[in-house]
Design a protein around this motif. Structure first.
Motif, PDB file in Angstrom:
ATOM      1  N   LEU A  90      65.615 169.064  57.633  1.00 58.74           N
ATOM      2  CA  LEU A  90      66.047 169.783  56.439  1.00 58.74           C
ATOM      3  C   LEU A  90      66.392 168.794  55.334  1.00 58.74           C
ATOM      4  O   LEU A  90      66.836 167.668  55.596  1.00 58.74           O
ATOM      5  CB  LEU A  90      67.270 170.642  56.745  1.00 58.74           C
ATOM      6  N   THR A  91      66.227 169.214  54.099  1.00 58.92           N
ATOM      7  CA  THR A  91      66.529 168.362  52.949  1.00 58.92           C
ATOM      8  C   THR A  91      67.994 167.923  52.967  1.00 58.92           C
ATOM      9  O   THR A  91      68.303 166.761  52.680  1.00 58.92           O
ATOM     10  CB  THR A  91      66.220 169.101  51.632  1.00 58.92           C
ATOM     11  N   GLU A  92      68.875 168.846  53.316  1.00 59.09           N
ATOM     12  CA  GLU A  92      70.301 168.522  53.376  1.00 59.09           C
ATOM     13  C   GLU A  92      70.568 167.447  54.426  1.00 59.09           C
ATOM     14  O   GLU A  92      71.384 166.542  54.230  1.00 59.09           O
ATOM     15  CB  GLU A  92      71.139 169.772  53.690  1.00 59.09           C
ATOM     16  N   THR A  93      69.905 167.567  55.564  1.00 55.19           N
ATOM     17  CA  THR A  93      70.069 166.579  56.630  1.00 55.19           C
ATOM     18  C   THR A  93      69.534 165.224  56.178  1.00 55.19           C
ATOM     19  O   THR A  93      70.166 164.187  56.405  1.00 55.19           O
ATOM     20  CB  THR A  93      69.339 167.032  57.913  1.00 55.19           C
ATOM     21  N   ALA A  94      68.367 165.232  55.537  1.00 59.18           N
ATOM     22  CA  ALA A  94      67.780 163.980  55.039  1.00 59.18           C
ATOM     23  C   ALA A  94      68.707 163.313  54.033  1.00 59.18           C
ATOM     24  O   ALA A  94      68.911 162.096  54.071  1.00 59.18           O
ATOM     25  CB  ALA A  94      66.410 164.261  54.420  1.00 59.18           C
ATOM     26  N   ASP A  95      69.287 164.113  53.148  1.00 59.88           N
ATOM     27  CA  ASP A  95      70.217 163.558  52.156  1.00 59.88           C
ATOM     28  C   ASP A  95      71.465 162.988  52.820  1.00 59.88           C
ATOM     29  O   ASP A  95      71.968 161.929  52.426  1.00 59.88           O
ATOM     30  CB  ASP A  95      70.596 164.624  51.129  1.00 59.88           C
ATOM     31  N   ALA A  96      71.967 163.674  53.834  1.00 60.09           N
ATOM     32  CA  ALA A  96      73.153 163.195  54.558  1.00 60.09           C
ATOM     33  C   ALA A  96      72.851 161.886  55.288  1.00 60.09           C
ATOM     34  O   ALA A  96      73.673 160.964  55.299  1.00 60.09           O
ATOM     35  CB  ALA A  96      73.634 164.257  55.547  1.00 60.09           C
ATOM     36  N   VAL A  97      71.662 161.781  55.877  1.00 59.27           N
ATOM     37  CA  VAL A  97      71.263 160.550  56.569  1.00 59.27           C
ATOM     38  C   VAL A  97      71.108 159.408  55.568  1.00 59.27           C
ATOM     39  O   VAL A  97      71.512 158.278  55.844  1.00 59.27           O
ATOM     40  CB  VAL A  97      69.987 160.773  57.397  1.00 59.27           C
ATOM     41  N   CYS A  98      70.554 159.699  54.404  1.00 58.72           N
ATOM     42  CA  CYS A  98      70.413 158.666  53.368  1.00 58.72           C
ATOM     43  C   CYS A  98      71.784 158.172  52.909  1.00 58.72           C
ATOM     44  O   CYS A  98      71.976 156.969  52.718  1.00 58.72           O
ATOM     45  CB  CYS A  98      69.618 159.205  52.183  1.00 58.72           C
ATOM     46  N   ALA A  99      72.719 159.088  52.757  1.00 59.11           N
ATOM     47  CA  ALA A  99      74.082 158.690  52.373  1.00 59.11           C
ATOM     48  C   ALA A  99      74.707 157.847  53.479  1.00 59.11           C
ATOM     49  O   ALA A  99      75.368 156.833  53.202  1.00 59.11           O
ATOM     50  CB  ALA A  99      74.926 159.932  52.090  1.00 59.11           C
ATOM     51  N   TRP A 100      74.495 158.234  54.728  1.00 55.55           N
ATOM     52  CA  TRP A 100      75.012 157.466  55.863  1.00 55.55           C
ATOM     53  C   TRP A 100      74.407 156.060  55.876  1.00 55.55           C
ATOM     54  O   TRP A 100      75.120 155.072  56.017  1.00 55.55           O
ATOM     55  CB  TRP A 100      74.687 158.202  57.166  1.00 55.55           C
ATOM     56  N   ALA A 101      73.068 155.978  55.704  1.00 55.14           N
ATOM     57  CA  ALA A 101      72.380 154.681  55.724  1.00 55.14           C
ATOM     58  C   ALA A 101      72.837 153.804  54.558  1.00 55.14           C
ATOM     59  O   ALA A 101      73.017 152.596  54.718  1.00 55.14           O
ATOM     60  CB  ALA A 101      70.868 154.889  55.686  1.00 55.14           C
ATOM     61  N   ALA A 102      73.045 154.398  53.412  1.00 52.24           N
ATOM     62  CA  ALA A 102      73.521 153.635  52.250  1.00 52.24           C
ATOM     63  C   ALA A 102      74.945 153.141  52.495  1.00 52.24           C
ATOM     64  O   ALA A 102      75.289 152.015  52.116  1.00 52.24           O
ATOM     65  CB  ALA A 102      73.456 154.495  50.994  1.00 52.24           C
ATOM     66  N   GLY A 103      75.752 153.960  53.130  1.00 51.86           N
ATOM     67  CA  GLY A 103      77.125 153.579  53.430  1.00 51.86           C
ATOM     68  C   GLY A 103      77.211 152.373  54.361  1.00 51.86           C
ATOM     69  O   GLY A 103      78.125 151.556  54.252  1.00 51.86           O
ATOM     70  N   TYR A 104      76.243 152.253  55.255  1.00 56.83           N
ATOM     71  CA  TYR A 104      76.215 151.118  56.176  1.00 56.83           C
ATOM     72  C   TYR A 104      75.382 149.939  55.655  1.00 56.83           C
ATOM     73  O   TYR A 104      75.233 148.941  56.328  1.00 56.83           O
ATOM     74  CB  TYR A 104      75.689 151.564  57.549  1.00 56.83           C
TER      75      TYR A 104
END
Length: 165
Positions: free
Chosen positions: A40-54
């Motif tokens: 889902l787009t929301e999931t992809a966005d959440a994963v991108c935020a997680w990856a950026a955070g790390y």
């Protein structure tokens, strides 16, 4: 046949890490790849935020590496580099800031590349071919014409010993 979209954050995270292990990506690229993989787009966005955070995903670092490679290995001009960055999802301010960090003078790069492209052949069709080539690489038309005229003057005055036998 449509792919079934899932909301599995952990599965999307694993997929993102697998994608990022191969090469750097922008947030936009990673998000699009995850959506194409069926998340889902929301999931992809959440994963991108997680990856950026790390620190796994950083558009500014990506832009620096892309600009460096484009200048040094592909001999692209500023226009082509900026357009490619925008296409890859880097915002315009970041693209402009990163381009400004590099001490890149198109006239100097053209002066370096012209002897290889023209080789002392100043026939009209050869010059037009060189202009098309460098315009496609993102150099400004005025810069190309000035560089060709300067190179032509140097060769005809005998200042360029590269072509003398």
């Amino acid at each position: 046949m449509e792919r079934e979209q899932t909301n599995g954050f952990e599965a999307a995270k694993d997929k993102a890490l697998h994608i990022l292990a191969r090469r750097r990506h922008t947030k936009k690229e990673l998000s699009e790849k995850l959506v194409r993989a069926g998340f889902l787009t929301e999931t992809a966005d959440a994963v991108c935020a997680w990856a950026a955070g790390y620190g796994f995903l950083n558009d500014e670092e990506y832009a620096r590496a892309f600009v460096s490679d484009s200048i040094n290995y592909k001999s692209y001009g500023k226009r082509r580099i900026r357009q490619a960055l925008l296409h890859k999802g880097v915002d315009a301010c970041t693209a402009d800031d990163v381009l400004a960090e590099f001490d890149f003078h198109e006239a100097d790069k053209l002066a370096e590349l012209l002897p290889k492209k023209l080789g002392g052949n100043f026939e009209r069709k050869n010059i037009e071919k060189a202009i098309r080539h460098f315009a496609a690489k993102g150099y400004a038309y005025d810069e190309i014409k000035n560089a060709i005229n300067t190179y032509k003057d140097n060769v005809t005055l005998g200042e360029d010993d590269e072509f003398e036998l």
